[in-house]
Design a protein around this motif. Structure first.
Motif, PDB file in Angstrom:
ATOM      1  N   GLU A 184       0.826  -1.221   0.000  1.00 36.31           N
ATOM      2  CA  GLU A 184       0.000   0.000   0.000  1.00 36.31           C
ATOM      3  C   GLU A 184       0.856   1.266   0.000  1.00 36.31           C
ATOM      4  OE1 GLU A 184      -0.525  -2.548   2.014  1.00 36.31           O
ATOM      5  OE2 GLU A 184      -2.406  -3.330   1.164  1.00 36.31           O
ATOM      6  N   ASP A 185       2.146   1.157   0.321  1.00 37.38           N
ATOM      7  CA  ASP A 185       3.021   2.335   0.358  1.00 37.38           C
ATOM      8  C   ASP A 185       3.632   2.670  -1.004  1.00 37.38           C
ATOM      9  OD1 ASP A 185       2.655   2.511   3.118  1.00 37.38           O
ATOM     10  OD2 ASP A 185       4.302   1.085   3.494  1.00 37.38           O
ATOM     11  N   GLN A 186       3.192   1.965  -2.035  1.00 36.25           N
ATOM     12  CA  GLN A 186       3.757   2.190  -3.359  1.00 36.25           C
ATOM     13  C   GLN A 186       3.646   3.668  -3.758  1.00 36.25           C
ATOM     14  OE1 GLN A 186       5.243  -0.080  -5.075  1.00 36.25           O
ATOM     15  NE2 GLN A 186       5.420   0.749  -7.128  1.00 36.25           N
ATOM     16  N   LYS A 187       4.772   4.256  -4.195  1.00 38.73           N
ATOM     17  CA  LYS A 187       4.888   5.625  -4.699  1.00 38.73           C
ATOM     18  C   LYS A 187       4.713   6.702  -3.629  1.00 38.73           C
ATOM     19  CE  LYS A 187       3.681   4.577  -9.481  1.00 38.73           C
ATOM     20  NZ  LYS A 187       2.829   4.924 -10.646  1.00 38.73           N
ATOM     21  N   ASP A 188       4.804   6.373  -2.365  1.00 36.03           N
ATOM     22  CA  ASP A 188       4.858   7.411  -1.335  1.00 36.03           C
ATOM     23  C   ASP A 188       6.117   8.244  -1.545  1.00 36.03           C
ATOM     24  OD1 ASP A 188       2.534   6.567  -0.237  1.00 36.03           O
ATOM     25  OD2 ASP A 188       3.377   5.888   1.674  1.00 36.03           O
ATOM     26  N   ASN A 189       6.029   9.565  -1.223  1.00 41.48           N
ATOM     27  CA  ASN A 189       7.198  10.421  -1.375  1.00 41.48           C
ATOM     28  C   ASN A 189       7.788  10.761  -0.008  1.00 41.48           C
ATOM     29  OD1 ASN A 189       6.299  13.332  -0.514  1.00 41.48           O
ATOM     30  ND2 ASN A 189       4.612  12.568  -1.809  1.00 41.48           N
ATOM     31  N   PHE A 190       9.117  10.841   0.028  1.00 38.31           N
ATOM     32  CA  PHE A 190       9.853  11.135   1.254  1.00 38.31           C
ATOM     33  C   PHE A 190      10.835  12.259   0.947  1.00 38.31           C
ATOM     34  CE2 PHE A 190       8.318   6.869   1.627  1.00 38.31           C
ATOM     35  CZ  PHE A 190       8.015   6.700   2.964  1.00 38.31           C
ATOM     36  N   THR A 191      10.804  13.316   1.791  1.00 41.27           N
ATOM     37  CA  THR A 191      11.644  14.495   1.572  1.00 41.27           C
ATOM     38  C   THR A 191      12.552  14.700   2.784  1.00 41.27           C
ATOM     39  OG1 THR A 191       9.945  15.570   0.239  1.00 41.27           O
ATOM     40  CG2 THR A 191      11.683  16.970   1.139  1.00 41.27           C
ATOM     41  N   CYS A 192      13.833  14.888   2.480  1.00 44.22           N
ATOM     42  CA  CYS A 192      14.801  15.240   3.519  1.00 44.22           C
ATOM     43  C   CYS A 192      15.223  16.690   3.270  1.00 44.22           C
ATOM     44  CB  CYS A 192      16.009  14.310   3.460  1.00 44.22           C
ATOM     45  SG  CYS A 192      17.323  14.734   4.649  1.00 44.22           S
ATOM     46  N   PHE A 193      15.197  17.540   4.326  1.00 40.20           N
ATOM     47  CA  PHE A 193      15.601  18.937   4.144  1.00 40.20           C
ATOM     48  C   PHE A 193      16.455  19.374   5.331  1.00 40.20           C
ATOM     49  CE2 PHE A 193      11.556  19.037   6.330  1.00 40.20           C
ATOM     50  CZ  PHE A 193      11.743  19.959   7.324  1.00 40.20           C
ATOM     51  N   ALA A 194      17.396  20.306   5.023  1.00 44.14           N
ATOM     52  CA  ALA A 194      18.283  20.909   6.022  1.00 44.14           C
ATOM     53  C   ALA A 194      18.050  22.416   5.999  1.00 44.14           C
ATOM     54  CB  ALA A 194      19.741  20.571   5.722  1.00 44.14           C
ATOM     55  N   GLU A 195      17.620  22.999   7.134  1.00 43.84           N
ATOM     56  CA  GLU A 195      17.255  24.412   7.211  1.00 43.84           C
ATOM     57  C   GLU A 195      18.224  25.136   8.129  1.00 43.84           C
ATOM     58  OE1 GLU A 195      13.191  27.023   7.902  1.00 43.84           O
ATOM     59  OE2 GLU A 195      13.426  25.086   8.912  1.00 43.84           O
ATOM     60  N   SER A 196      18.776  26.285   7.635  1.00 44.16           N
ATOM     61  CA  SER A 196      19.715  27.092   8.398  1.00 44.16           C
ATOM     62  C   SER A 196      19.176  28.510   8.520  1.00 44.16           C
ATOM     63  CB  SER A 196      21.091  27.102   7.721  1.00 44.16           C
ATOM     64  OG  SER A 196      21.963  28.019   8.349  1.00 44.16           O
ATOM     65  N   SER A 197      19.530  29.218   9.602  1.00 48.61           N
ATOM     66  CA  SER A 197      19.069  30.590   9.821  1.00 48.61           C
ATOM     67  C   SER A 197      19.706  31.564   8.846  1.00 48.61           C
ATOM     68  CB  SER A 197      19.378  31.020  11.258  1.00 48.61           C
ATOM     69  OG  SER A 197      20.775  30.933  11.502  1.00 48.61           O
ATOM     70  N   PHE A 198      20.779  31.149   8.154  1.00 51.28           N
ATOM     71  CA  PHE A 198      21.452  32.037   7.209  1.00 51.28           C
ATOM     72  C   PHE A 198      21.039  31.788   5.766  1.00 51.28           C
ATOM     73  CE2 PHE A 198      24.193  32.333  10.868  1.00 51.28           C
ATOM     74  CZ  PHE A 198      24.498  33.677  10.911  1.00 51.28           C
ATOM     75  N   THR A 199      20.113  30.835   5.540  1.00 58.85           N
ATOM     76  CA  THR A 199      19.636  30.568   4.182  1.00 58.85           C
ATOM     77  C   THR A 199      18.137  30.814   4.125  1.00 58.85           C
ATOM     78  OG1 THR A 199      19.313  28.232   4.704  1.00 58.85           O
ATOM     79  CG2 THR A 199      21.431  28.853   3.732  1.00 58.85           C
ATOM     80  N   LYS A 200      17.709  31.362   2.991  1.00 65.22           N
ATOM     81  CA  LYS A 200      16.283  31.634   2.825  1.00 65.22           C
ATOM     82  C   LYS A 200      15.518  30.371   2.509  1.00 65.22           C
ATOM     83  CE  LYS A 200      13.032  34.550   0.271  1.00 65.22           C
ATOM     84  NZ  LYS A 200      12.857  35.607  -0.750  1.00 65.22           N
ATOM     85  N   GLU A 201      16.099  29.524   1.647  1.00 67.01           N
ATOM     86  CA  GLU A 201      15.469  28.274   1.266  1.00 67.01           C
ATOM     87  C   GLU A 201      16.299  27.117   1.817  1.00 67.01           C
ATOM     88  OE1 GLU A 201      12.652  27.879  -0.176  1.00 67.01           O
ATOM     89  OE2 GLU A 201      12.280  29.995  -0.626  1.00 67.01           O
ATOM     90  N   PRO A 202      15.667  26.129   2.449  1.00 61.70           N
ATOM     91  CA  PRO A 202      16.428  24.991   2.970  1.00 61.70           C
ATOM     92  C   PRO A 202      16.904  24.081   1.838  1.00 61.70           C
ATOM     93  CG  PRO A 202      14.083  24.622   3.277  1.00 61.70           C
ATOM     94  CD  PRO A 202      14.226  26.018   2.736  1.00 61.70           C
ATOM     95  N   LEU A 203      17.999  23.344   2.109  1.00 71.52           N
ATOM     96  CA  LEU A 203      18.421  22.281   1.192  1.00 71.52           C
ATOM     97  C   LEU A 203      17.455  21.117   1.320  1.00 71.52           C
ATOM     98  CD1 LEU A 203      22.296  22.118   1.767  1.00 71.52           C
ATOM     99  CD2 LEU A 203      21.096  23.085  -0.204  1.00 71.52           C
ATOM    100  N   SER A 204      17.077  20.508   0.192  1.00 75.86           N
ATOM    101  CA  SER A 204      16.119  19.391   0.275  1.00 75.86           C
ATOM    102  C   SER A 204      16.240  18.487  -0.949  1.00 75.86           C
ATOM    103  CB  SER A 204      14.684  19.918   0.395  1.00 75.86           C
ATOM    104  OG  SER A 204      14.298  20.594  -0.788  1.00 75.86           O
ATOM    105  N   LYS A 205      15.838  17.203  -0.746  1.00 75.17           N
ATOM    106  CA  LYS A 205      15.727  16.228  -1.827  1.00 75.17           C
ATOM    107  C   LYS A 205      14.554  15.313  -1.513  1.00 75.17           C
ATOM    108  CE  LYS A 205      20.396  16.005  -3.698  1.00 75.17           C
ATOM    109  NZ  LYS A 205      21.566  15.150  -4.029  1.00 75.17           N
ATOM    110  N   THR A 206      13.873  14.887  -2.592  1.00 78.07           N
ATOM    111  CA  THR A 206      12.685  14.048  -2.453  1.00 78.07           C
ATOM    112  C   THR A 206      12.855  12.770  -3.259  1.00 78.07           C
ATOM    113  OG1 THR A 206      11.258  15.986  -2.151  1.00 78.07           O
ATOM    114  CG2 THR A 206      10.183  13.920  -2.786  1.00 78.07           C
ATOM    115  N   VAL A 207      12.452  11.619  -2.667  1.00 75.18           N
ATOM    116  CA  VAL A 207      12.487  10.328  -3.358  1.00 75.18           C
ATOM    117  C   VAL A 207      11.101   9.709  -3.298  1.00 75.18           C
ATOM    118  CG1 VAL A 207      14.929   9.892  -2.881  1.00 75.18           C
ATOM    119  CG2 VAL A 207      13.203   9.127  -1.257  1.00 75.18           C
TER     120      VAL A 207
END
Length: 674
Positions: free
Chosen positions: A199-222
């Motif tokens: 039932e979990d087929q094609k679920d998406n998972f996102t990892c992100f790293a957020e810093s106070s000195f960046t406007k947009e966090p680093l992220s990748k999705t699988v």
């Protein structure tokens, strides 16, 4: 989530001198920039002191910079000094500027200290999701735990690292954060574990790293791609237990997503077919055992085992087992059914000859005492049956093992304690030895001397041999070594006991041979010389000598007066065979008697001899020999005689170890003409 700076805020920050994040106790700076560390106002310049890394060493005294510092040219005291401002400015910031800074002042007569931590600002980089494909997919297997791993090279200040599943933050119990270090910086690793299902087929998972000195966090999705592990069903028709010669069918089926692309049947890791149905015609015992059906799809494969039991006569193995108290042979039959009956053990030689039968235990063991003898060596055969005839119609099956442990050297039964030689002849003493491991010392000794093979190789002739020995009353073939000990021509004192010693790592063994005179010549000589009472033999000997001498001179006179002298061919005398003066018997191959005898004659060309006296020629005494020329006129020559042959042998062995006999016993081995 922390509030990020806007573009306008960031622009204003970049336009003015960078003073960090304006925290009293912590300042963040970037490489190559500058910063000002503030110190509370002081009324007196002399009361201000700045300390810094490493280990809070003095940086200033008032507004005077410590010139001993390597970075003194990048430091400056700024501010309105008249108002008591003594701030520390650092330009062109490097990694060595990181650390704790302290401003010590006196305010209103009271000392105060203010600490500021300066850190280099770094943004998080290299965010990675482990095992992510180029299509941003990650594979999972149904009912198998899956661990999603996200890593990022940490920034400063530390960023926030999170996993989201379908835009929802994951729960903390499923998260594991760890920090590792490499040669560059710290790396944060965040793992999210769960058990996927179809039932979990094609679920998406996102990892992100957020810093106070960046406007947009680093992220990748699988995206999760769940595969069904192939579910294999293996069956045997008509049954998985049958007798030899029956037909059998192995069938393999699978339920998998995606579909199975390949089937294989294996037996003991050996692929025997690449089909789903495998048929065996007239199965035999070698085909019994476990069979494995495997099915493969794009994810991998799974397998299922089936066991085929074939009723067959046992295969028998014999092993040797050691323990502190006993030594035993264990008979291990392997058949089906596994109910066995054992017959007597058979003990045989290593050449397969029967020695004896031995009763073993009911469970197929044959126990030996730890002090086993040399006779226990050989091949031991175990016989066992389980009620099933083999293909040849035999009930009992057998297996065997060699029992060949080391021990003392053994002088076998066929060795003779009494051996014979002839007076003034070379004798060869023969003995047979078994030795495991092979002996490393072999010696022969009498009551007067001892010679060992190591230092007297020419005396001991050795070769591997097969001969007979008596083992538990059976006359069988054994392998070992045949030793020939070759003596010089024998004197009376040489007819004595010769004791042979053979030694290996287990110890020594001895065997004595009594050498006797086969012709009794030495015994007669000794008896006559020792009695001193009967001179009759001497009288006959002297009389015979006088008669022979008279006849010889008469013949010589007659030939000289009636026949002309034979001419010498080309000025060289004719010399008869030198071997005629030598005693018959065995000789060393290394000794060429003709060369030893002929050499003196060829050197002295002035002498003209037609022959050397035969054994019947008159011998004046044991130190001379008579030689006759063509005119049958005889002359007497002295010879060199060595009486103590073994003492002489020892002396020459020291001078010439390659061949001791070549320079010894010259009178007994060959006649040397002077």
């Amino acid at each position: 989530m922390k509030q990020l700076q806007t573009k306008e805020d960031k622009k204003q920050t970049e336009d003015r001198p960078r003073y960090g994040n304006f925290k009293k106790d912590q300042v963040y700076c970037r490489f190559g920039e500058e910063t000002i560390l503030y110190c509370p106002k002081s009324a007196d310049e002399s009361s201000v002191t700045w300390l810094g890394p490493p280990n809070l060493i003095p940086y200033t005294d008032g507004k005077q910079i410590n010139n001993a510092l390597r970075k003194s040219d990048r430091l400056e005291i700024t501010g309105n000094h008249s108002e008591g401002e003594f701030n520390l400015q650092i330009i062109n910031i490097t990694i060595e500027d990181e650390g704790l800074y302290r401003c010590s002042v006196i305010v209103n007569g009271s000392p105060r200290e203010y600490d500021t931590e300066l850190e280099i600002e770094r943004l998080p980089t290299d965010l990675t999701i482990t095992n992510m494909t180029n299509k941003h997919q990650i594979f999972g297997i149904e009912h198998t735990e899956l661990i999603l791993t996200c890593s990022v090279r940490r920034g400063n200040p530390v960023e926030s690292l999170q996993w989201m599943r379908n835009s929802i933050y994951t729960q903390n119990p499923n998260l594991t954060l760890s920090i590792i270090h490499d040669n560059i910086s710290e790396i944060a690793i965040l793992q999210y574990s769960f058990v996927p299902s179809r039932e979990d087929q094609k679920d998406n998972f996102t990892c992100f790293a957020e810093s106070s000195f960046t406007k947009e966090p680093l992220s990748k999705t699988v995206y999760l791609n769940v595969y069904y592990k192939p579910d294999i069903i293996a069956e045997v028709y008509p049954s998985n237990e049958l007798r030899e010669g029956s037909d059998i069918s192995l069938q393999c089926k699978a339920d998998a997503n995606p579909e199975i692309k390949k089937y294989t049947w294996q037996k003991i890791d050996l692929v025997i077919a690449n089909v789903s149905v495998y048929n065996i015609t007239k199965i035999d015992r070698s085909q019994a055992g476990q069979y494995t059906c495997s099915g493969y799809n794009v994810l991998g494969g799974s397998s299922r085992n089936v066991n085929i039991s074939v009723l067959y006569a046992p295969v028998v193995n014999v092993t040797l087992v050691f323990s502190e108290e006993k030594l035993k042979l264990v008979c291990s039959p392997n058949g089906n059914p596994s109910r066995y009956r054992f017959d007597k053990w058979q003990h045989m030689s290593f050449f397969g000859q029967h020695i004896r039968y031995i009763n073993g235990s009911t469970n197929g063991e044959l126990i030996f005492p730890l002090n086993f003898s040399d006779q226990d060596r050989g091949i031991y055969k175990c016989k066992a049956e389980n009620g099933i005839l083999n293909t040849d119609g035999h009930l009992y099956q057998h297996g065997s093992a060699s029992f060949d442990l080391g021990g003392l050297p053994v002088f076998v039964e066929r060795n003779e304690n009494v051996q014979y030689g002839l007076y003034q002849k070379i004798a060869t003493l023969t003995l047979y030895i078994k030795s495991i491991p092979k002996y490393d010392r072999l010696c022969c000794s009498t009551n007067q001397w001892k010679l060992c093979k190591k230092n007297h190789l020419h005396l001991f002739q050795e070769k591997s041999a097969v001969f007979r020995d008596i083992l538990y009353g059976a006359n069988v073939l054994v392998d070992g070594y045949k030793i020939l000990f070759v003596t010089p021509p024998l004197e009376s004192s040489d007819f004595t006991d010769y004791t042979f010693e053979a030694a290996n790592s287990f110890g020594e063994a001895y065997f004595t041979i009594n050498l006797r005179d086969k012709g009794n010549l030495s015994n007669k000589t000794e008896s006559s010389s020792s009695s001193g009472k009967s001179y009759l033999p001497y009288a006959f000997l002297i009389g015979g000598f006088v008669i022979v001498l008279s006849v010889t001179h008469l013949c010589s006179w007659y030939i000289r007066t009636h026949y002309p002298r034979t001419a010498v061919s080309q000025g060289r005398p004719h010399v008869s065979s030198v071997n005629s003066i030598m005693p018959t018997g065995e000789h060393y191959e290394e000794i060429n008697l003709s060369e030893e005898i002929e050499s003196p004659l060829e050197i002295d060309n002035d002498r003209s001899f037609s022959c050397i006296a035969e054994s019947s020629a008159p011998i004046i005494d044991d130190k001379s020999v008579v030689v006759c020329g063509e005119d049958f006129q005889c002359q007497q020559f002295d010879t060199v005689v060595s009486r103590n042959q073994y003492e002489k042998l020892t002396e020459v062995q020291t001078e010439n170890p390659e061949h001791a006999y070549r320079g010894t016993r010259s009178s007994e081995t060959f006649l040397k003409i002077f």
